[in-house]
Design a protein around this motif. Structure first.
Motif, PDB file in Angstrom:
ATOM      1  N   ASN A 361      40.966  46.146  47.614  1.00 34.03           N
ATOM      2  CA  ASN A 361      40.898  47.603  47.693  1.00 34.03           C
ATOM      3  C   ASN A 361      40.599  48.181  46.318  1.00 34.03           C
ATOM      4  O   ASN A 361      41.459  48.187  45.435  1.00 34.03           O
ATOM      5  N   GLY A 362      39.382  48.669  46.138  1.00 32.00           N
ATOM      6  CA  GLY A 362      38.966  49.175  44.832  1.00 32.00           C
ATOM      7  C   GLY A 362      39.166  50.659  44.631  1.00 32.00           C
ATOM      8  O   GLY A 362      38.601  51.238  43.706  1.00 32.00           O
ATOM      9  N   SER A 363      39.983  51.306  45.460  1.00 29.59           N
ATOM     10  CA  SER A 363      40.111  52.754  45.374  1.00 29.59           C
ATOM     11  C   SER A 363      41.053  53.206  44.267  1.00 29.59           C
ATOM     12  O   SER A 363      40.947  54.320  43.776  1.00 29.59           O
ATOM     13  N   GLU A 364      42.006  52.359  43.873  1.00 27.67           N
ATOM     14  CA  GLU A 364      42.962  52.757  42.851  1.00 27.67           C
ATOM     15  C   GLU A 364      43.665  51.526  42.309  1.00 27.67           C
ATOM     16  O   GLU A 364      43.494  50.415  42.798  1.00 27.67           O
ATOM     17  N   GLY A 365      44.486  51.742  41.280  1.00 24.89           N
ATOM     18  CA  GLY A 365      45.271  50.657  40.715  1.00 24.89           C
ATOM     19  C   GLY A 365      44.423  49.666  39.942  1.00 24.89           C
ATOM     20  O   GLY A 365      43.267  49.933  39.601  1.00 24.89           O
ATOM     21  N   PRO A 366      44.968  48.487  39.642  1.00 25.18           N
ATOM     22  CA  PRO A 366      44.246  47.507  38.824  1.00 25.18           C
ATOM     23  C   PRO A 366      42.882  47.128  39.390  1.00 25.18           C
ATOM     24  O   PRO A 366      41.936  46.884  38.639  1.00 25.18           O
ATOM     25  N   LEU A 367      42.748  47.085  40.721  1.00 26.88           N
ATOM     26  CA  LEU A 367      41.491  46.649  41.329  1.00 26.88           C
ATOM     27  C   LEU A 367      40.400  47.721  41.294  1.00 26.88           C
ATOM     28  O   LEU A 367      39.272  47.463  41.710  1.00 26.88           O
ATOM     29  N   ALA A 368      40.708  48.913  40.797  1.00 27.67           N
ATOM     30  CA  ALA A 368      39.669  49.911  40.571  1.00 27.67           C
ATOM     31  C   ALA A 368      38.745  49.477  39.436  1.00 27.67           C
ATOM     32  O   ALA A 368      37.616  49.959  39.325  1.00 27.67           O
ATOM     33  N   ASP A 369      39.237  48.562  38.606  1.00 26.95           N
ATOM     34  CA  ASP A 369      38.433  48.004  37.508  1.00 26.95           C
ATOM     35  C   ASP A 369      37.723  46.762  38.029  1.00 26.95           C
ATOM     36  O   ASP A 369      38.361  45.792  38.441  1.00 26.95           O
ATOM     37  N   GLU A 370      36.401  46.789  37.985  1.00 29.18           N
ATOM     38  CA  GLU A 370      35.657  45.659  38.561  1.00 29.18           C
ATOM     39  C   GLU A 370      35.889  44.371  37.800  1.00 29.18           C
ATOM     40  O   GLU A 370      35.720  43.277  38.351  1.00 29.18           O
ATOM     41  N   ARG A 371      36.314  44.449  36.547  1.00 28.66           N
ATOM     42  CA  ARG A 371      36.630  43.218  35.810  1.00 28.66           C
ATOM     43  C   ARG A 371      37.824  42.501  36.435  1.00 28.66           C
ATOM     44  O   ARG A 371      37.862  41.276  36.501  1.00 28.66           O
ATOM     45  N   VAL A 372      38.800  43.277  36.894  1.00 31.15           N
ATOM     46  CA  VAL A 372      39.969  42.679  37.540  1.00 31.15           C
ATOM     47  C   VAL A 372      39.569  42.086  38.892  1.00 31.15           C
ATOM     48  O   VAL A 372      40.014  40.991  39.253  1.00 31.15           O
ATOM     49  N   ARG A 373      38.720  42.804  39.624  1.00 29.95           N
ATOM     50  CA  ARG A 373      38.261  42.260  40.902  1.00 29.95           C
ATOM     51  C   ARG A 373      37.510  40.949  40.690  1.00 29.95           C
ATOM     52  O   ARG A 373      37.688  39.976  41.428  1.00 29.95           O
ATOM     53  N   ARG A 374      36.676  40.917  39.679  1.00 35.45           N
ATOM     54  CA  ARG A 374      35.931  39.684  39.398  1.00 35.45           C
ATOM     55  C   ARG A 374      36.860  38.572  38.950  1.00 35.45           C
ATOM     56  O   ARG A 374      36.642  37.394  39.273  1.00 35.45           O
ATOM     57  N   ALA A 375      37.889  38.933  38.227  1.00 37.39           N
ATOM     58  CA  ALA A 375      38.867  37.926  37.808  1.00 37.39           C
ATOM     59  C   ALA A 375      39.562  37.312  39.012  1.00 37.39           C
ATOM     60  O   ALA A 375      39.776  36.096  39.080  1.00 37.39           O
ATOM     61  N   VAL A 376      39.931  38.153  39.974  1.00 38.78           N
ATOM     62  CA  VAL A 376      40.541  37.644  41.203  1.00 38.78           C
ATOM     63  C   VAL A 376      39.590  36.661  41.881  1.00 38.78           C
ATOM     64  O   VAL A 376      39.979  35.562  42.290  1.00 38.78           O
ATOM     65  N   ALA A 377      38.325  37.054  41.983  1.00 41.80           N
ATOM     66  CA  ALA A 377      37.335  36.199  42.644  1.00 41.80           C
ATOM     67  C   ALA A 377      37.144  34.878  41.914  1.00 41.80           C
ATOM     68  O   ALA A 377      37.064  33.809  42.540  1.00 41.80           O
ATOM     69  N   ARG A 378      37.083  34.930  40.587  1.00 38.72           N
ATOM     70  CA  ARG A 378      36.858  33.702  39.809  1.00 38.72           C
ATOM     71  C   ARG A 378      38.073  32.788  39.834  1.00 38.72           C
ATOM     72  O   ARG A 378      37.960  31.577  39.578  1.00 38.72           O
ATOM     73  N   ALA A 379      39.248  33.339  40.130  1.00 39.33           N
ATOM     74  CA  ALA A 379      40.466  32.521  40.185  1.00 39.33           C
ATOM     75  C   ALA A 379      40.562  31.726  41.473  1.00 39.33           C
ATOM     76  O   ALA A 379      41.359  30.787  41.569  1.00 39.33           O
ATOM     77  N   LEU A 380      39.752  32.074  42.477  1.00 40.58           N
ATOM     78  CA  LEU A 380      39.863  31.437  43.787  1.00 40.58           C
ATOM     79  C   LEU A 380      39.026  30.173  43.894  1.00 40.58           C
ATOM     80  O   LEU A 380      37.840  30.174  43.543  1.00 40.58           O
ATOM     81  N   ASP A 381      39.620  29.129  44.393  1.00 43.51           N
ATOM     82  CA  ASP A 381      38.896  27.911  44.772  1.00 43.51           C
ATOM     83  C   ASP A 381      38.598  28.044  46.267  1.00 43.51           C
ATOM     84  O   ASP A 381      39.423  27.712  47.118  1.00 43.51           O
ATOM     85  N   ARG A 382      37.413  28.560  46.608  1.00 38.12           N
ATOM     86  CA  ARG A 382      37.099  28.883  47.998  1.00 38.12           C
ATOM     87  C   ARG A 382      36.975  27.633  48.859  1.00 38.12           C
ATOM     88  O   ARG A 382      37.279  27.662  50.052  1.00 38.12           O
ATOM     89  N   THR A 383      36.538  26.526  48.271  1.00 37.94           N
ATOM     90  CA  THR A 383      36.458  25.278  49.035  1.00 37.94           C
ATOM     91  C   THR A 383      37.852  24.815  49.451  1.00 37.94           C
ATOM     92  O   THR A 383      38.074  24.396  50.591  1.00 37.94           O
TER      93      THR A 383
END
Length: 729
Positions: A361-383
């Protein structure tokens, strides 16, 4: 309906990032490539046989979630059962093949093609001369015109859920004869094959009253291999009977009866003979696989992995049974009777045309910053996350590489490289660049929050609703320009966005227009190789005295076990880079309505369906939210609130490009930008598990393909069918 990924129908390297979120997208080939599209990760599992091996007659009892509220697929409360009935009893100009691509239905169409593009796009349909409604009237231009007028969006008296594509039609007229229908578009429309599937008779579409109410509880006039014989809401079943006037290949079955059976009651319904065919959850799939083993190995005292027993083991089991109470022995006897009956079934495994995603949810809070969203994504091992769900089922654990298509579909390409692979070092660098410092000082209130952050568990809905709000910012991502094509406000009557081509896979309810503030939260991509501060440990990350804690909302109902397992793994992956999560479980009824649609979450897991027409159907899911006149924010189906003008423009271009290969290339470009914005992270294609009586053929887990109802049936006595390599036994 399983919440493994929470259920609708959309699904595919190297991209350089610049600062401030600007994205350099690689040049994509102008033509569609089989190498890019790939092939479906798993084929159909339906016990396919030739029609000569299918017995004539019989009743197929098929489980559905509920008796549908409406038989009109274009209304807001239509569901999967509505679609199942429509597929069996109504015309469709195009149906999907095993790769999720539209194919002409020869029972209705001799041909359909674009015959002119200048000055306007013109499509000419040539109908099969045998195609008639059940009342004997020819299917023709009057039916096409009535459906266009009802769905065009020009008459608000029609309570429609969507009008995408129909709003681009300028006129419909008879061609050279009664079998030709000429459709002229006011604007080019690439997804014209999505229209008139299904096609309703003019009796249903001709007036607002007939559209709104006439087709909700009955369909008097049909034109398929089956017709609607009875809807019994008391006994919760719909009876579809063989159409004696059907001109195509005669239906093998005499009847198909759709029974409303809750997911947690389906094993019992299979065992007692109520149903022959039912989608099931992994637990019931294990029961059926266990039942198929030799006698003496399927009691709960031994467990699902028990091996053949010895005499000593049998004696031990007998002693254990004697220790059971009368109630426990009764329950065990019932279980064993069911297991005995379940030997008559097998599990047919494939993938649904849908994928499970992690929504941010990018509407507010830490995830409003796309750097944090990208960090979440890069932390995931999707396989690794895909393996959690798919490996135990014997299905390929391959992460989904696109938001807009699935492997095998024309628009599929793996664009996940636009965001980057799993890399905890890069994730930590992004968080550092965004100002989140490991071990940073916390305010008193923050210290309490940090202490509770690592605790995962269930909260009451009241507690959940008190945390966070929907007021906040909306994300404009790459720029702050107004969108070129403003999306329509929700239809007040239906509660849906005007151009809704697909539905989310939970309760079908849409965002209700909560008040939000306007503004943006631009973020920069940390240069590759940026390291976290020297000597810093990955602990509680803090910024301005507040810990980095994200609220992770999940459904708690039947079938949500796989989601919980995935969420636990995601939480552990995020903790490794200093992001804490608070898991909140809520009831299924409130999950979408009160949390996802209203923005009451930071992280969530739910699914979107694949579509053969992503330029149309996926646009509302990823469109940039726009302010409405009353100050509310129209998010359509974009529950992450993350969108960009560029993505909207690419969707518009793809929908207006008549060259199919060029349109697919534009869809892929849009997908790369969606990946870069990191509002949602596709994880895995949803498994499809169907329990089928062993004698049922040409039915089961259909994957992409539209079911062929006239070929379904029971195997003739003495005939044999080769077992599918993916079916349980």
């Amino acid at each position: 309906m399983s919440h493994d990924g929470v259920r609708l129908r959309a699904v595919m390297r190297s991209v350089a990032f610049l600062t401030a979120g600007a994205l350099a997208v690689p040049t994509l080939a102008a033509c569609s490539s089989d190498n890019e599209s790939g092939k479906p990760l798993a084929g159909q599992d339906i016990a396919p046989v030739g029609r000569d091996l299918v017995a004539d007659g019989g009743t197929l009892n098929w489980a559905v979630d509920d008796v549908p509220e409406t038989l009109n697929t274009f209304q807001s409360d239509a569901d999967d059962a509505t679609t199942r009935v429509a597929q069996a009893v109504l015309p469709a100009m195009f149906r999907l093949d095993a790769q999720g691509r539209p194919q002409r239905d020869a029972d209705y169409l001799e041909s359909a093609k674009v015959v002119d593009t200048e000055p306007k796009q013109v499509v000419l349909y040539k109908l099969d001369q045998r195609a008639v409604w059940s009342d004997g009237r020819e299917i023709g231009a009057a039916d096409f015109a009535a459906q266009w007028r009802a769905l065009s969006g020009k008459d608000s008296a029609y309570w429609t859920a969507r009008n995408a594509g129909y709003d681009r039609i300028e006129k419909i007229e008879r061609g050279a004869n009664n079998l030709e229908v000429k459709v002229t578009f006011s604007r080019p429309y690439a997804d014209w094959k999505a229209l008139f599937s299904p096609l309703y008779p003019k009796d249903v579409m001709g007036t607002p009253d007939a559209f709104n109410d006439g087709a909700r509880r009955k369909l008097k006039v049909t034109a398929g291999a089956f017709g609607v014989q009875k809807i019994d809401r008391k006994d919760k079943e719909i009876v579809l009977a063989r159409n004696p006037h059907w001109w195509g290949r005669p239906a093998k079955l005499s009847e198909i009866v759709l029974h409303a059976v809750p997911l947690d009651k389906r094993a019992a319904a299979l065992a007692d003979g109520t149903v022959d065919l039912a989608e099931i959850d992994p637990a019931d799939a294990s029961r059926i696989a266990l039942a198929g083993r030799a006698k003496g190995t399927n009691t709960p005292l031994q467990g699902a992995s028990a091996s053949p027993t010895s005499k000593d083991e049998n004696k031990n089991e007998s002693r254990q049974k004697k220790k059971l109470s009368k109630k426990q022995r009764k329950a065990l006897a019932k279980y064993l009777r069911q297991q005995d009956a379940l030997r008559a079934f097998t599990v047919r495994r494939s993938f649904e045309p849908a994928y499970t995603q992690l929504a941010l949810n990018g509407s507010e809070g830490p995830l409003a910053d796309e750097r944090v969203r990208r960090a979440v994504a890069r932390a995931l091992d999707r396989t690794a996350l895909a393996k959690v769900v798919l490996a135990p089922l014997g299905l390929p654990a391959v992460p989904v590489g696109s938001h807009l298509a699935l492997s095998g579909q024309a628009a599929y390409a793996d664009n996940s490289g636009a965001l980057g692979d799993h890399d905890t070092t890069e994730a930590q660098a992004l968080l550092t660049d965004a100002g989140w410092v490991p071990g940073g000082p916390l305010k008193d209130k923050g210290e309490k929050a940090a202490g509770a952050a690592g605790k995962k568990g269930k909260k009451s809905d009241d507690e959940a609703d008190s945390e966070g709000g929907s007021d906040g910012q909306y994300i404009v991502g790459e720029d702050n320009k107004d969108p070129q094509d403003h999306t329509k406000k929700h239809d007040k009557a239906s509660g849906h966005g005007g151009d809704e081509g697909s539905k989310h896979l939970a309760d079908g309810k849409q965002y209700d227009g909560r008040k939000v503030k306007q503004g943006g939260a631009p973020g920069a991509y940390a240069p590759k190789g940026t390291a976290a501060p020297a000597g810093a440990k990955t602990g509680v990350l803090a910024k301005d005295g507040k810990p980095l804690t994200l609220r992770f909302v999940l459904p708690s109902g039947t079938g949500s076990e796989s989601l919980s397992a995935v969420a636990d793994n995601i939480s552990r992956m995020l903790e490794k880079v200093g992001i804490r999560t608070e898991i909140t479980k809520v009831s299924d009824d409130s999950y979408f309505k009160d949390h996802i649609a209203s923005g009451q979450y930071d992280l969530a897991l739910y699914s979107w369906p694949a579509s053969a027409f992503p330029a149309t159907d996926a646009r509302p899911i990823f469109a940039k939210p726009v302010p409405a006149a009353d100050g509310s924010l129209n998010v359509e189906q974009n529950y992450t609130r993350v969108g960009t003008d560029q993505v909207d423009q690419l969707f518009d271009q793809a929908a207006s490009t008549l060259d199919e290969d060029e349109s697919a290339a534009l869809v892929r470009k849009a997908d790369a930008r969606i990946w870069a914005a990191a509002g949602s992270i596709p994880l895995y294609q949803r498994p499809q598990l169907t329990a089928a009586r062993r004698t049922v053929v040409n039915a089961g887990s259909f994957g992409f393909q539209t079911p062929v109802y006239e070929d379904m049936g029971f195997l003739k006595k003495g005939a044999k069918v080769s077992p599918s390599p993916s079916s349980g036994s």
